[in-house]
Design a protein around this motif. Sequence first.
Motif, PDB file in Angstrom:
ATOM      1  N   ALA A  46       1.119  -0.859  -0.462  1.00 26.83           N
ATOM      2  CA  ALA A  46      -0.165  -0.319   0.299  1.00 26.83           C
ATOM      3  C   ALA A  46       0.643   1.264   0.254  1.00 26.83           C
ATOM      4  O   ALA A  46       1.012   1.974  -0.734  1.00 26.83           O
ATOM      5  CB  ALA A  46      -1.224   0.082   1.049  1.00 26.83           C
ATOM      6  N   GLN A  47       2.420   1.478   0.428  1.00 27.46           N
ATOM      7  CA  GLN A  47       2.284   2.171   0.751  1.00 27.46           C
ATOM      8  C   GLN A  47       4.076   2.767  -0.666  1.00 27.46           C
ATOM      9  O   GLN A  47       3.802   3.669  -0.915  1.00 27.46           O
ATOM     10  CB  GLN A  47       3.683   2.342   2.211  1.00 27.46           C
ATOM     11  N   CYS A  48       4.052   1.150  -1.079  1.00 19.43           N
ATOM     12  CA  CYS A  48       4.951   1.400  -1.838  1.00 19.43           C
ATOM     13  C   CYS A  48       3.957   2.048  -3.380  1.00 19.43           C
ATOM     14  O   CYS A  48       4.622   2.955  -4.192  1.00 19.43           O
ATOM     15  CB  CYS A  48       5.270  -0.063  -2.564  1.00 19.43           C
ATOM     16  N   ALA A  49       2.569   1.471  -3.236  1.00 20.29           N
ATOM     17  CA  ALA A  49       2.008   2.286  -4.229  1.00 20.29           C
ATOM     18  C   ALA A  49       1.452   3.719  -3.874  1.00 20.29           C
ATOM     19  O   ALA A  49       1.472   4.736  -5.101  1.00 20.29           O
ATOM     20  CB  ALA A  49       0.037   1.340  -4.049  1.00 20.29           C
ATOM     21  N   ALA A  50       1.408   3.793  -2.795  1.00 20.00           N
ATOM     22  CA  ALA A  50       1.721   5.935  -2.868  1.00 20.00           C
ATOM     23  C   ALA A  50       2.624   6.202  -2.836  1.00 20.00           C
ATOM     24  O   ALA A  50       2.657   7.280  -4.047  1.00 20.00           O
ATOM     25  CB  ALA A  50       1.444   6.077  -1.566  1.00 20.00           C
ATOM     26  N   LEU A  51       3.987   6.027  -2.828  1.00 23.02           N
ATOM     27  CA  LEU A  51       4.755   6.995  -3.380  1.00 23.02           C
ATOM     28  C   LEU A  51       5.164   6.379  -4.669  1.00 23.02           C
ATOM     29  O   LEU A  51       5.062   6.941  -5.663  1.00 23.02           O
ATOM     30  CB  LEU A  51       5.871   5.745  -2.706  1.00 23.02           C
ATOM     31  N   THR A  52       4.783   5.278  -5.222  1.00 20.79           N
ATOM     32  CA  THR A  52       4.950   5.624  -6.781  1.00 20.79           C
ATOM     33  C   THR A  52       3.817   6.708  -7.235  1.00 20.79           C
ATOM     34  O   THR A  52       4.451   6.727  -8.620  1.00 20.79           O
ATOM     35  CB  THR A  52       4.764   3.877  -7.674  1.00 20.79           C
ATOM     36  N   GLY A  53       2.749   6.880  -6.813  1.00 22.31           N
ATOM     37  CA  GLY A  53       1.561   8.273  -7.536  1.00 22.31           C
ATOM     38  C   GLY A  53       2.616   9.341  -7.373  1.00 22.31           C
ATOM     39  O   GLY A  53       1.858  10.045  -7.556  1.00 22.31           O
TER      40      GLY A  53
END
Length: 73
Positions: A46-53
């Motif tokens: 979830a945090q990785c997805a937030a960072l990639t955005g």
Amino acid sequence: MGLVTRESVCGDRRGIALTLTDKGRRLLTENTPALAQVLVGLIGPAQCAALTGLPAQASHPADEDGHPQEPAS
């Protein structure tokens, strides 16, 4: 190592702008899958997805209410 360049930010003596060099971009592109796997393992999906955005959000700043603005034409 020649991966980034550093420049002072005009108007703010505290700020420093970092820019990837061609070598840095190439290494990042070649190693993105491995880096993503390590990042997911460290901070979770979830945090990785937030960072990639973040890069997309940075290219479309939010308005006063936090909603993404459309690019100016």
